[in-house]
Scaffold this motif. Structure first.
Motif, PDB file in Angstrom:
ATOM      1  N   ASP A   1      -6.720   6.785  13.428  1.00  0.00           N
ATOM      2  CA  ASP A   1      -7.572   5.587  13.542  1.00  0.00           C
ATOM      3  C   ASP A   1      -8.207   5.236  12.201  1.00  0.00           C
ATOM      4  OD1 ASP A   1      -6.914   5.564  16.190  1.00  0.00           O
ATOM      5  OD2 ASP A   1      -8.775   6.521  16.863  1.00  0.00           O
ATOM      6  N   GLY A   2      -8.728   6.261  11.518  1.00  0.00           N
ATOM      7  CA  GLY A   2      -9.365   6.029  10.217  1.00  0.00           C
ATOM      8  C   GLY A   2      -8.350   5.624   9.161  1.00  0.00           C
ATOM      9  N   ALA A   3      -7.152   6.187   9.242  1.00  0.00           N
ATOM     10  CA  ALA A   3      -6.116   5.863   8.247  1.00  0.00           C
ATOM     11  C   ALA A   3      -5.679   4.404   8.382  1.00  0.00           C
ATOM     12  CB  ALA A   3      -4.925   6.794   8.424  1.00  0.00           C
ATOM     13  N   LEU A   4      -5.548   3.926   9.608  1.00  0.00           N
ATOM     14  CA  LEU A   4      -5.175   2.512   9.817  1.00  0.00           C
ATOM     15  C   LEU A   4      -6.261   1.594   9.254  1.00  0.00           C
ATOM     16  CD1 LEU A   4      -3.732   2.656  13.457  1.00  0.00           C
ATOM     17  CD2 LEU A   4      -2.434   2.373  11.330  1.00  0.00           C
ATOM     18  N   LEU A   5      -7.496   1.982   9.478  1.00  0.00           N
ATOM     19  CA  LEU A   5      -8.609   1.192   8.951  1.00  0.00           C
ATOM     20  C   LEU A   5      -8.557   1.151   7.413  1.00  0.00           C
ATOM     21  CD1 LEU A   5     -11.288  -0.200   9.903  1.00  0.00           C
ATOM     22  CD2 LEU A   5     -12.398   1.949   9.342  1.00  0.00           C
ATOM     23  N   ALA A   6      -8.284   2.300   6.806  1.00  0.00           N
ATOM     24  CA  ALA A   6      -8.206   2.379   5.337  1.00  0.00           C
ATOM     25  C   ALA A   6      -7.102   1.472   4.814  1.00  0.00           C
ATOM     26  CB  ALA A   6      -7.966   3.824   4.904  1.00  0.00           C
ATOM     27  N   ILE A   7      -5.952   1.464   5.479  1.00  0.00           N
ATOM     28  CA  ILE A   7      -4.827   0.605   5.052  1.00  0.00           C
ATOM     29  C   ILE A   7      -5.261  -0.863   5.086  1.00  0.00           C
ATOM     30  CG2 ILE A   7      -2.578  -0.281   5.817  1.00  0.00           C
ATOM     31  CD1 ILE A   7      -1.939   2.622   6.728  1.00  0.00           C
ATOM     32  N   ARG A   8      -5.999  -1.220   6.137  1.00  0.00           N
ATOM     33  CA  ARG A   8      -6.396  -2.635   6.282  1.00  0.00           C
ATOM     34  C   ARG A   8      -7.490  -3.034   5.300  1.00  0.00           C
ATOM     35  NH1 ARG A   8      -5.725  -1.296  12.324  1.00  0.00           N
ATOM     36  NH2 ARG A   8      -3.713  -2.271  12.793  1.00  0.00           N
ATOM     37  N   LYS A   9      -8.235  -2.044   4.774  1.00  0.00           N
ATOM     38  CA  LYS A   9      -9.393  -2.364   3.924  1.00  0.00           C
ATOM     39  C   LYS A   9      -9.150  -2.162   2.429  1.00  0.00           C
ATOM     40  CE  LYS A   9     -12.815  -3.213   6.920  1.00  0.00           C
ATOM     41  NZ  LYS A   9     -13.690  -4.369   6.874  1.00  0.00           N
ATOM     42  N   VAL A  10      -8.095  -1.431   2.049  1.00  0.00           N
ATOM     43  CA  VAL A  10      -7.975  -1.032   0.641  1.00  0.00           C
ATOM     44  C   VAL A  10      -7.818  -2.225  -0.292  1.00  0.00           C
ATOM     45  CG1 VAL A  10      -5.464  -0.585   0.685  1.00  0.00           C
ATOM     46  CG2 VAL A  10      -6.909   0.636  -0.930  1.00  0.00           C
ATOM     47  N   ASN A  11      -7.320  -3.344   0.216  1.00  0.00           N
ATOM     48  CA  ASN A  11      -7.169  -4.501  -0.674  1.00  0.00           C
ATOM     49  C   ASN A  11      -8.503  -5.209  -0.941  1.00  0.00           C
ATOM     50  OD1 ASN A  11      -7.655  -5.885   1.659  1.00  0.00           O
ATOM     51  ND2 ASN A  11      -5.904  -7.266   1.503  1.00  0.00           N
TER      52      ASN A  11
ATOM     53  N   VAL B   1       0.848  -1.200   0.000  1.00  0.00           N
ATOM     54  CA  VAL B   1       0.000   0.000   0.000  1.00  0.00           C
ATOM     55  C   VAL B   1       0.881   1.247   0.000  1.00  0.00           C
ATOM     56  CG1 VAL B   1      -1.754   1.308   1.263  1.00  0.00           C
ATOM     57  CG2 VAL B   1      -1.841  -1.197   1.273  1.00  0.00           C
ATOM     58  N   PHE B   2       0.560   2.172  -0.903  1.00  0.00           N
ATOM     59  CA  PHE B   2       1.201   3.482  -0.910  1.00  0.00           C
ATOM     60  C   PHE B   2       0.232   4.440  -0.221  1.00  0.00           C
ATOM     61  CE2 PHE B   2       1.705   7.704  -2.788  1.00  0.00           C
ATOM     62  CZ  PHE B   2       3.052   7.934  -2.582  1.00  0.00           C
TER      63      PHE B   2
END
Ligand SMILES: NC(=O)c1ccc[n+]([C@@H]2O[C@H](COP(=O)([O-])OP(=O)(O)OC[C@H]3O[C@@H](n4cnc5c(N)ncnc54)[C@H](OP(=O)(O)O)[C@@H]3O)[C@@H](O)[C@H]2O)c1
Length: 266
Positions: free
Chosen positions: A241-251, A70-71
């Motif tokens: 908190d939201g950014a960590l969630l986005a990293i975990r969900k983008v795939n 992830v970038f």
């Protein structure tokens, strides 16, 4: 499985808070970082966190030589689009936190993501209260045809409107454009005072000392009004908190999605 991240803007206000949170996580790791002024150094030395042992590069193109899953884009709008396109070219999924990208930028990014069959999650504001504001506003727009958006920020914020206001206007455009009783071109006096027409919404940006970041949408009907407003404090924690969630969900996505709720079960 560890998610490998390249973080552009890792030394900034938002990016450094995210980097420090990643250091504490056990499923995400930083493999490279981007900052022009700290290039050549190790991120942990800059942020005083020994767990962050990744190198810093002056450009995303250099940092992307390290393979990543992830970038994460957290720099400035003038370089954000080219960073994102470079990351897609390298086969990375992308999370965009940077505000100020235009609708034309997003159109280009969406096409590149589709072509590469990769996910890009663009989130104008990672705070949960903003995610809820967007959702509530979408519900209201189905019933109330007239609204205006106001975005408030400190006087030093260069981009206007904010990413939050831009994203909100974009999302409401998928429901309908806000109606105007008097068409803009029939305004008597200074038409600028009616704000900017942005994807079907009137948007007003206030830039004054004393504000942090707030976003408000006002729905008006004869004899009744509804205001929905988000106010952020001064820490970067709600965004982290939201950014960590986005990293975990983008795939889990393919193509461009805008807004954190697109990967949440709201
Ligand atoms: N989506 C959200 O919830 C959210 C939350 C907070 C902020 N934001 C947005 O995120 C962006 C960053 O905000 P911030 O407050 O963290 O800004 P900041 O403190 O100024 O940090 C910017 C970071 O990007 C780097 N950078 C800037 N220009 C660059 C360039 N041309 N090439 C490479 N690196 C560059 C800076 O390092 P060097 O100067 O050393 O290059 C620094 O690490 C803004 O667009 C802001 O509006 C969004």
């Amino acid at each position: 499985m560890t998610i490998r991240i390249c973080l552009a803007g890792a030394t900034g206000w938002a990016g450094s808070a995210l980097a420090l949170a990643i250091a504490k996580s056990d499923d995400i790791t930083l493999v490279s970082a981007v900052s022009r002024t700290q290039a050549g150094r190790i991120l942990g030395d800059v942020l005083n966190e020994p767990l962050l042992n990744c190198p810093i590069y002056a450009s995303a193109q250099e940092a992307l030589a390290h393979s990543c899953d992830v970038f994460f884009e957290f720099t400035k709008p003038d370089v954000a689009k080219s960073n994102v396109l470079a990351a897609l070219e390298q086969g990375a999924q992308v999370v965009i936190g940077t505000s100020g990208l235009t609708e034309a930028d997003y159109t280009e990014i969406a096409a590149a993501a589709e072509q590469r069959q990769l996910g890009v999650l663009a989130v104008g504001n990672f705070a949960l209260t903003v995610v809820l504001l967007q959702k509530f506003a979408e519900i209201a727009a189905r019933y109330i045809p007239q609204w205006e958006i106001i975005d408030y920020a400190e006087d030093g914020k260069k981009d206007a409107p904010s990413g939050t206001a831009r994203e909100l206007a974009y999302r409401l455009s998928n429901i309908r454009p806000s109606e105007l009783t008097i068409p803009l071109e029939q305004t008597q006096g200074a038409i600028e005072t009616r704000g900017a027409r942005l994807t079907g919404s009137q948007v007003h940006s206030i830039r004054l000392p004393g504000y942090t970041i707030s976003a408000e949408i006002i729905f008006g009907m004869p004899d009744q009004k509804l205001s929905i407003r988000h106010d952020s404090g001064s820490s970067a924690q709600p965004y982290v908190d939201g950014a960590l969630l986005a990293i975990r969900k983008v795939n889990t996505i393919v193509g461009l999605r805008r807004g954190l709720d697109t990967v949440l079960d709201l």
